[in-house]
Write a protein that holds these residues in place. Sequence first.
Motif, PDB file in Angstrom:
ATOM      1  N   ARG A   1      -4.368  11.113 -10.606  1.00  0.00           N
ATOM      2  CA  ARG A   1      -4.118   9.830  -9.865  1.00  0.00           C
ATOM      3  C   ARG A   1      -5.334   9.271  -9.637  1.00  0.00           C
ATOM      4  NH1 ARG A   1      -0.185   6.947  -9.433  1.00  0.00           N
ATOM      5  NH2 ARG A   1       1.115   8.813  -9.128  1.00  0.00           N
ATOM      6  N   VAL A   2      -6.464   9.877  -9.577  1.00  0.00           N
ATOM      7  CA  VAL A   2      -8.048   9.282  -9.517  1.00  0.00           C
ATOM      8  C   VAL A   2      -8.819   9.695 -10.537  1.00  0.00           C
ATOM      9  CG1 VAL A   2      -9.733   8.878  -8.111  1.00  0.00           C
ATOM     10  CG2 VAL A   2      -7.533   8.442  -7.107  1.00  0.00           C
TER      11      VAL A   2
ATOM     12  N   PRO B   1       0.855  -1.074   0.079  1.00  0.00           N
ATOM     13  CA  PRO B   1       0.069   0.065   0.017  1.00  0.00           C
ATOM     14  C   PRO B   1       0.818   1.376  -0.019  1.00  0.00           C
ATOM     15  CG  PRO B   1      -0.596  -1.783   1.696  1.00  0.00           C
ATOM     16  CD  PRO B   1       0.500  -1.919   1.380  1.00  0.00           C
ATOM     17  N   ARG B   2       0.586   2.204  -0.952  1.00  0.00           N
ATOM     18  CA  ARG B   2       1.180   3.421  -1.047  1.00  0.00           C
ATOM     19  C   ARG B   2       0.330   4.667  -0.648  1.00  0.00           C
ATOM     20  NH1 ARG B   2       3.358  -0.419  -4.492  1.00  0.00           N
ATOM     21  NH2 ARG B   2       5.363  -0.323  -4.972  1.00  0.00           N
ATOM     22  N   PRO B   3       1.061   5.602   0.038  1.00  0.00           N
ATOM     23  CA  PRO B   3       0.379   6.850   0.386  1.00  0.00           C
ATOM     24  C   PRO B   3      -0.782   7.538  -0.950  1.00  0.00           C
ATOM     25  CG  PRO B   3       2.642   6.931   1.150  1.00  0.00           C
ATOM     26  CD  PRO B   3       2.646   5.851   0.131  1.00  0.00           C
ATOM     27  N   GLU B   4      -0.276   7.547  -1.985  1.00  0.00           N
ATOM     28  CA  GLU B   4      -0.910   8.152  -2.757  1.00  0.00           C
ATOM     29  C   GLU B   4      -2.278   7.471  -3.021  1.00  0.00           C
ATOM     30  OE1 GLU B   4       2.275   6.102  -5.309  1.00  0.00           O
ATOM     31  OE2 GLU B   4       2.110   7.031  -3.475  1.00  0.00           O
ATOM     32  N   THR B   5      -2.299   5.996  -2.658  1.00  0.00           N
ATOM     33  CA  THR B   5      -3.959   5.393  -2.668  1.00  0.00           C
ATOM     34  C   THR B   5      -4.781   6.158  -1.937  1.00  0.00           C
ATOM     35  OG1 THR B   5      -2.714   3.465  -3.587  1.00  0.00           O
ATOM     36  CG2 THR B   5      -4.936   3.373  -2.680  1.00  0.00           C
TER      37      THR B   5
ATOM     38  N   GLN C   1      -5.960  15.372  -8.953  1.00  0.00           N
ATOM     39  CA  GLN C   1      -4.621  15.151  -8.984  1.00  0.00           C
ATOM     40  C   GLN C   1      -4.232  14.915  -7.461  1.00  0.00           C
ATOM     41  OE1 GLN C   1      -3.089  18.833 -10.819  1.00  0.00           O
ATOM     42  NE2 GLN C   1      -2.820  17.809 -12.669  1.00  0.00           N
ATOM     43  N   ASP C   2      -2.826  14.299  -7.385  1.00  0.00           N
ATOM     44  CA  ASP C   2      -2.276  13.969  -6.028  1.00  0.00           C
ATOM     45  C   ASP C   2      -1.511  15.008  -5.570  1.00  0.00           C
ATOM     46  OD1 ASP C   2      -0.103  13.853  -7.565  1.00  0.00           O
ATOM     47  OD2 ASP C   2       0.124  11.624  -7.373  1.00  0.00           O
ATOM     48  N   LEU C   3      -1.086  14.872  -4.319  1.00  0.00           N
ATOM     49  CA  LEU C   3      -0.209  15.957  -3.835  1.00  0.00           C
ATOM     50  C   LEU C   3       0.760  16.763  -4.687  1.00  0.00           C
ATOM     51  CD1 LEU C   3      -0.091  14.791  -0.182  1.00  0.00           C
ATOM     52  CD2 LEU C   3      -1.717  16.693  -1.181  1.00  0.00           C
TER      53      LEU C   3
ATOM     54  N   GLY D   1      -2.039   5.622 -13.386  1.00  0.00           N
ATOM     55  CA  GLY D   1      -0.723   6.276 -13.706  1.00  0.00           C
ATOM     56  C   GLY D   1      -0.794   7.807 -13.745  1.00  0.00           C
ATOM     57  N   TRP D   2       0.173   8.445 -13.444  1.00  0.00           N
ATOM     58  CA  TRP D   2       0.292   9.939 -13.448  1.00  0.00           C
ATOM     59  C   TRP D   2       0.089  10.371 -14.856  1.00  0.00           C
ATOM     60  CZ3 TRP D   2       3.650  12.292 -16.764  1.00  0.00           C
ATOM     61  CH2 TRP D   2       4.731  11.908 -17.434  1.00  0.00           C
TER      62      TRP D   2
END
Length: 275
Positions: free
Chosen positions: A265-266, A88-92, A258-260, A235-236
């Motif tokens: 991202r989603v 598991p990764r923070p971006e999720t 978008q992610d941080l 993916g980005w």
Amino acid sequence: MTDIRTILRESAHVLGDRLEAELLLAHALGVDRAWFFAHAEDRPDTAGVLRFEALLARRAAGEPIAYILGRRDFWSLPLEVTPATLIPRPETELLVEQALARLPERGRILDLGTGSGAIALAIASERPDAEVVAVDASAAALAVARRNAERLGLGRVALLESDWYAALDARRFDLIVSNPPYIEASDPHLAQGDLRYEPASALASGADGLDDIRRIADGAERYLVEGGWLLLEHGWNQGRAVRDVLTTAGLADAFTVQDLEARDRVTGARSGTPL
């Protein structure tokens, strides 16, 4: 025998990372990292040093620290992970946030390709009123998810072995979420870093990385209530392509978050006619 301070200094130099050195030594000695502050001059016993040296060698060879320790925190939940599951990764966590923002009271949510159970269990921990169903095609991954659910007191999450929708009945959901395979099969990153150790079936998906996303999108209308949302991590550089896939599948109001790091991202879309 060398003291704790010296062991940490030398191993941090080997790894290039002080935190990882502390995590590995704490695991080998059966202590927490805070213990080191009061015991910097202690000299661990031979058995502890040998355990640590074995762990250090594995990490220096490139094995992910999450697999070495057998755990990774996600959404503040301590999760067991194994080579049968993605790490598991923070971006999720962005996918979890987007799901929680759209999940109605007493809603029903389906997590496709649950792996360690990270997404499903994070949502269940925040929304005890929700009915959460999580599926994975891997029996080994489901076993990990089941142990995580039971240990966290979230055994009410229903876990089912299924190739995406294949084993589901006719029930419909308010929300479907997934962090599916989305890397191009020829991507050289698959042979680098942590990805070398993670299950290939959970990473790569066809020439453009979108084969599984297409399968999920094509089946979504059948399993979503009217107005229900499908949310996908990707993916980005895939935001536009995923929006096109969802629209082609008949879903409406496609959007990307978008992610941080300001990277796509989603992406999500809903069942029904456009607003």
